[in-house]
Design a protein around this motif. Structure first.
Motif, PDB file in Angstrom:
ATOM      1  N   UNK A   1       0.816  -1.218   0.000  1.00 18.94           N
ATOM      2  CA  UNK A   1       0.000   0.000   0.000  1.00 18.94           C
ATOM      3  C   UNK A   1       0.849   1.266   0.000  1.00 18.94           C
ATOM      4  N   UNK A   2       2.176   1.132   0.074  1.00 18.29           N
ATOM      5  CA  UNK A   2       3.055   2.299   0.054  1.00 18.29           C
ATOM      6  C   UNK A   2       3.090   3.057   1.375  1.00 18.29           C
ATOM      7  N   UNK A   3       3.017   2.319   2.484  1.00 19.90           N
ATOM      8  CA  UNK A   3       3.075   2.949   3.804  1.00 19.90           C
ATOM      9  C   UNK A   3       4.469   2.791   4.392  1.00 19.90           C
ATOM     10  N   UNK A   4       4.761   3.621   5.365  1.00 20.16           N
ATOM     11  CA  UNK A   4       6.037   3.580   6.078  1.00 20.16           C
ATOM     12  C   UNK A   4       6.115   2.284   6.888  1.00 20.16           C
ATOM     13  N   UNK A   5       7.331   1.736   7.019  1.00 18.97           N
ATOM     14  CA  UNK A   5       7.499   0.548   7.851  1.00 18.97           C
ATOM     15  C   UNK A   5       7.426   0.954   9.330  1.00 18.97           C
TER      16      UNK A   5
END
Length: 123
Positions: A102-106
């Protein structure tokens, strides 16, 4: 752009060298902070992140507690501890992959940001 494992790019102190600004954990887009502790580009992204974390936490918390209490299924109720450990690990891996897709920060990078702005989970 730096790897997210190294941390998101930040504006240099004093406003020198107009960098891209901090990255929103939800969309990974740079934004301008309205205040020093702001982590998200908008309230909608903050709410989406927090709502997802709340739902995941409700599922993961009992598994994590049982895993720890049974030392991963090596003490006490061994069968339940082992199942809790397997379920815990599978869910965490599934969510890591979902967030990446989803293109979120780890999460390690996100928690580092939270600590940097004064987050105290024990306070």
């Amino acid at each position: 752009m730096k790897s997210l494992l190294q941390g998101p790019p930040e504006k240099p102190a004093g406003g020198q060298g107009a960098g891209p600004g901090p990255l929103c954990p939800e969309c990974l887009q740079p934004f301008s902070r309205a205040h020093p502790g702001q982590l998200f580009c908008s309230p909608a992204h903050r709410d989406a992140w927090n709502n997802r974390a709340t739902v995941r936490g409700r599922v993961l918390t009992p598994l994590a507690i049982v895993t720890r209490a049974t030392r991963g299924g090596s003490r006490g109720d061994i069968a339940t501890g082992r199942q809790a450990r397997r379920d815990h690990d599978r869910l965490v891996q599934r969510w890591i992959e979902e967030d990446r897709a989803a293109g979120r920060m780890d999460w390690p990078t996100y928690l580092r940001l939270r600590y940097r702005v004064g987050f105290d989970p024990l306070g």
